[in-house]
Design an enzyme around this catalytic site. Structure first.
Site, short mmCIF file in Angstrom:
data_model
loop_
_atom_site.label_atom_id
_atom_site.label_comp_id
_atom_site.label_asym_id
_atom_site.label_seq_id
_atom_site.Cartn_x
_atom_site.Cartn_y
_atom_site.Cartn_z
N TYR A 25 -1.75 2.16 -15.42
CA TYR A 25 -3.15 1.74 -15.40
C TYR A 25 -3.38 0.62 -16.40
O TYR A 25 -4.12 -0.33 -16.13
CB TYR A 25 -4.06 2.94 -15.71
CG TYR A 25 -4.04 3.98 -14.62
CD1 TYR A 25 -4.84 3.85 -13.49
CD2 TYR A 25 -3.20 5.09 -14.72
CE1 TYR A 25 -4.81 4.80 -12.48
CE2 TYR A 25 -3.17 6.04 -13.72
CZ TYR A 25 -3.97 5.90 -12.60
OH TYR A 25 -3.93 6.84 -11.60
N ASN A 60 -10.71 3.84 -4.43
CA ASN A 60 -10.11 3.02 -3.39
C ASN A 60 -10.32 3.68 -2.03
O ASN A 60 -9.81 4.77 -1.79
CB ASN A 60 -8.61 2.85 -3.68
CG ASN A 60 -7.87 2.17 -2.56
OD1 ASN A 60 -8.45 1.48 -1.73
ND2 ASN A 60 -6.56 2.39 -2.52
N CYS A 104 -2.87 2.41 -4.07
CA CYS A 104 -3.26 3.00 -5.35
C CYS A 104 -2.28 4.08 -5.81
O CYS A 104 -2.21 4.38 -7.00
CB CYS A 104 -4.67 3.57 -5.26
SG CYS A 104 -4.94 4.73 -3.92
N HIS A 105 -1.48 4.61 -4.88
CA HIS A 105 -0.48 5.61 -5.25
C HIS A 105 0.62 5.03 -6.13
O HIS A 105 1.34 5.78 -6.79
CB HIS A 105 0.13 6.26 -4.00
CG HIS A 105 0.85 5.31 -3.11
ND1 HIS A 105 0.19 4.50 -2.19
CD2 HIS A 105 2.16 5.03 -2.99
CE1 HIS A 105 1.09 3.76 -1.56
NE2 HIS A 105 2.28 4.07 -2.01
N GLU A 150 8.90 5.65 -0.74
CA GLU A 150 9.11 4.25 -1.11
C GLU A 150 10.29 4.09 -2.07
O GLU A 150 10.52 3.00 -2.59
CB GLU A 150 7.84 3.68 -1.72
CG GLU A 150 6.70 3.59 -0.71
CD GLU A 150 5.46 2.93 -1.25
OE1 GLU A 150 5.49 2.39 -2.38
OE2 GLU A 150 4.44 2.92 -0.54
#
Length: 170
Positions: A94, A117, A125-126, A152
């Site tokens: 962040y 979001n 946002c993850h 991912e």
């Protein structure tokens, strides 16, 4: 006109919502408003989002190129635009996200905007995690965030995929 459809996925059913100017929402386990129209067109924003999300979950897509129209404050829009610059398979904190938008002391405000979001996954946002590498807040739940990061290629040393109860890809 607001149109919608559902996309079954490894992290549950996603409700995708669009208006004429672009995708406005992706909701986990959401329910459509009765005034919305279910989209059955093969050539619409909803159709494009549906096929791109299916490819993402199949492991054949790492970016999205659909028109987006999230509703939010100018600050939220800045945060959400910067989220789109985080590459597939990468994570940032962040604090780093706050630095990237030019406001290094705004990590709490960035976290709040991140949490609001309306287009998760596509606006990733993850991919934002705690400074210590911990998985913090996610509108879809920490288990979904962990699954998306594992999908991912981000194991983060947290034993992701062990008993998350999401079924696919474990």
């Amino acid at each position: 006109m607001v149109t919608y459809d559902f996309v079954p996925s490894a992290v549950g059913d996603l409700l995708i919502v669009a208006e004429d100017d672009g995708l406005t929402e992706v909701l986990f386990d959401g329910q459509p408003d009765p005034t919305w129209r279910r989209d059955s067109s093969r050539w619409s924003i909803v159709s494009s989002v549906r096929s791109q999300l299916e490819a993402y979950f199949a492991g054949t897509r790492t970016t999205f190129d659909v028109p987006l129209a999230p509703r939010g404050t100018p600050f939220q829009q800045r945060v959400w635009n910067e989220l789109r610059a985080i590459p597939f398979g990468a994570t940032i904190s962040y604090g780093e996200l706050a630095r990237r938008i030019g406001d290094p002391k705004a990590s709490r405000a960035v976290g709040s905007a991140n949490g609001r979001n309306p287009i998760p996954i596509i606006v990733p946002c993850h991919r934002v995690i705690g400074t210590d590498g911990s998985l913090t807040g996610f509108g879809g739940g920490i288990e979904r965030k962990a699954w998306l990061l594992k999908h991912e290629g981000q194991g983060l040393g947290l034993g992701l995929g062990l008993g998350l109860g999401l079924g696919v890809g474990e």
